[in-house]
Design an enzyme around this catalytic site. Sequence first.
Site, short mmCIF file in Angstrom:
data_model
loop_
_atom_site.label_atom_id
_atom_site.label_comp_id
_atom_site.label_asym_id
_atom_site.label_seq_id
_atom_site.Cartn_x
_atom_site.Cartn_y
_atom_site.Cartn_z
N CYS A 11 81.18 37.07 61.72
CA CYS A 11 81.03 36.26 62.85
C CYS A 11 81.45 34.72 62.70
O CYS A 11 80.54 34.50 61.62
CB CYS A 11 80.44 36.76 64.18
SG CYS A 11 78.80 36.61 64.65
N CYS A 85 85.26 38.53 66.56
CA CYS A 85 85.09 36.84 67.44
C CYS A 85 85.55 36.81 68.33
O CYS A 85 86.73 35.63 68.62
CB CYS A 85 85.05 36.09 65.76
SG CYS A 85 84.17 37.02 64.73
N CYS A 89 89.88 35.74 61.98
CA CYS A 89 88.57 35.71 60.97
C CYS A 89 88.95 35.63 59.57
O CYS A 89 90.33 35.85 58.80
CB CYS A 89 87.67 37.25 61.23
SG CYS A 89 87.05 37.69 62.59
#
Length: 138
Positions: A11, A85, A89
């Site tokens: 994350c 998130c 990513c």
Amino acid sequence: MGQKPKVAFICVHNSCRSQIAEALGKYLASDVFESYSAGTETVPQINQDAVRLMKQLYGIDMEQTQYSKLLNELPPVDIVITMGCNVACPYLPCKHREDWGLDDPTGKADKTFLEIIQSIREKIDDLKNRIEKNALLP
């Protein structure tokens, strides 16, 4: 089976959800896979609510064995799990990738943290079962 697969929980800040997942992966599934966590940025310390609740629930002191780290600090991994998130990513080479779509509980009440921790526990158990059944990796 040869070497255990390496699983990276990712994350943004590597301070809360990914740290919980790494800790629970080590606690619940170290016989099946190796757990790591990292982020695209780091923070000075792991989320203190997560640290407190993981100590209460599992007796795990994440601050003793874990710290916020960057993606480039990881060994090569087989499985990448992103926490949800809501940002793009980063690419990390792997054989299997999935997103768990978990909301960040930072700044929220313990009830929210406990729900996220329980959800991560269930997902770790499921991941362990799928790896044991050779359902993820070629």
